[in-house]
Design an enzyme around this catalytic site. Sequence first.
Site, PDB file in Angstrom:
ATOM      1  N   HIS A   1      -2.273  -4.168   4.882  1.00 54.36           N
ATOM      2  CA  HIS A   1      -2.049  -3.752   6.275  1.00 54.36           C
ATOM      3  C   HIS A   1      -3.383  -3.425   6.939  1.00 54.36           C
ATOM      4  O   HIS A   1      -4.311  -2.933   6.277  1.00 54.36           O
ATOM      5  CB  HIS A   1      -1.111  -2.537   6.337  1.00 54.36           C
TER       6      HIS A   1
ATOM      7  N   CYS B   1      -6.140   0.031   6.902  1.00 59.88           N
ATOM      8  CA  CYS B   1      -5.915   0.556   5.551  1.00 59.88           C
ATOM      9  C   CYS B   1      -7.074   1.480   5.166  1.00 59.88           C
ATOM     10  O   CYS B   1      -8.232   1.057   5.135  1.00 59.88           O
ATOM     11  CB  CYS B   1      -5.801  -0.591   4.552  1.00 59.88           C
TER      12      CYS B   1
ATOM     13  N   ASP C   1       0.297   3.856   1.652  1.00 61.96           N
ATOM     14  CA  ASP C   1       0.186   4.458   2.986  1.00 61.96           C
ATOM     15  C   ASP C   1       1.569   4.853   3.525  1.00 61.96           C
ATOM     16  O   ASP C   1       2.490   4.030   3.535  1.00 61.96           O
ATOM     17  CB  ASP C   1      -0.483   3.430   3.929  1.00 61.96           C
TER      18      ASP C   1
ATOM     19  N   CYS D   1       0.840  -1.197   0.000  1.00 60.56           N
ATOM     20  CA  CYS D   1       0.000   0.000   0.000  1.00 60.56           C
ATOM     21  C   CYS D   1       0.883   1.258   0.000  1.00 60.56           C
ATOM     22  O   CYS D   1       1.983   1.260   0.546  1.00 60.56           O
ATOM     23  CB  CYS D   1      -0.908   0.002   1.231  1.00 60.56           C
TER      24      CYS D   1
ATOM     25  N   ARG E   1       2.648   5.196   6.367  1.00 61.27           N
ATOM     26  CA  ARG E   1       3.095   4.495   7.580  1.00 61.27           C
ATOM     27  C   ARG E   1       3.670   3.121   7.278  1.00 61.27           C
ATOM     28  O   ARG E   1       4.305   2.494   8.114  1.00 61.27           O
ATOM     29  CB  ARG E   1       1.913   4.349   8.554  1.00 61.27           C
TER      30      ARG E   1
HETATM   31 CO    CO Z   1      -3.510   1.102   2.948  1.00 61.63          CO
END
Ligand code: CO
Length: 208
Positions: free
Chosen positions: A97, A100, A43, A41, A45
């Site tokens: 994850h 998400c 993302d 992803c 993080r």
């Molecule tokens: Co995500």
Amino acid sequence: MDIKKIFDNNQKWIVKKLGINQNYFKNLSEGQNPEILYIGCSDSRVSAEELMGLEPGEVFVHRNIANMVPNTDLNVMSVINYAVTHLKVKHVVVCGHYNCGGVKAAMQSEDLGLLNPWLRNIRDVYRLHKSELDAISCEDNKYNKLVELNVQEQCVNILKTAAIQKAFKEREITVHGWVWDIQSGKLIDLKIDFDKILKDIMEIYHLS
Ligand code: CO
């Protein structure tokens, strides 16, 4: 954030790497031979190399919203083709994850404009596994389960490609479905039983 700091960081990183190995960048410049393709992803993080403890050169990375492998997405399909056919990676990983945002958005009734067709792929995953997901009463558990099932379905999308099917016949290559638990930092192997899944669907998706 002061963008200048990034260039300072870069300079410190160069000094650190050269301190360990004078030829570090010379070696990197000579070519790549990664054994893993990681699809994760976007993302902020969720890192790729850092959470796996890998260095530049060790993993071929593709990231997008909710670690998707849409069958008509030229971007991810090109990455898979190049990694499998040319780099000859030994492992293909889809890593989702928990928490998400993309998966969460797909669970809600909201018009998100341009994101709608992208997130619709996750709604399709929900539809495919509706009875299993609807049986989960706790919203958080349902959300986590959809994250896991989304990883599974994206792995199935990888198995549908000609590149992977050809590689399976010619050499050792493994597809893995993982989830990263953002609350503990732990990487979890979903241990997806692809043999069982493939037995049910390969009749449909076999390309040769
Ligand atoms: Co995500």
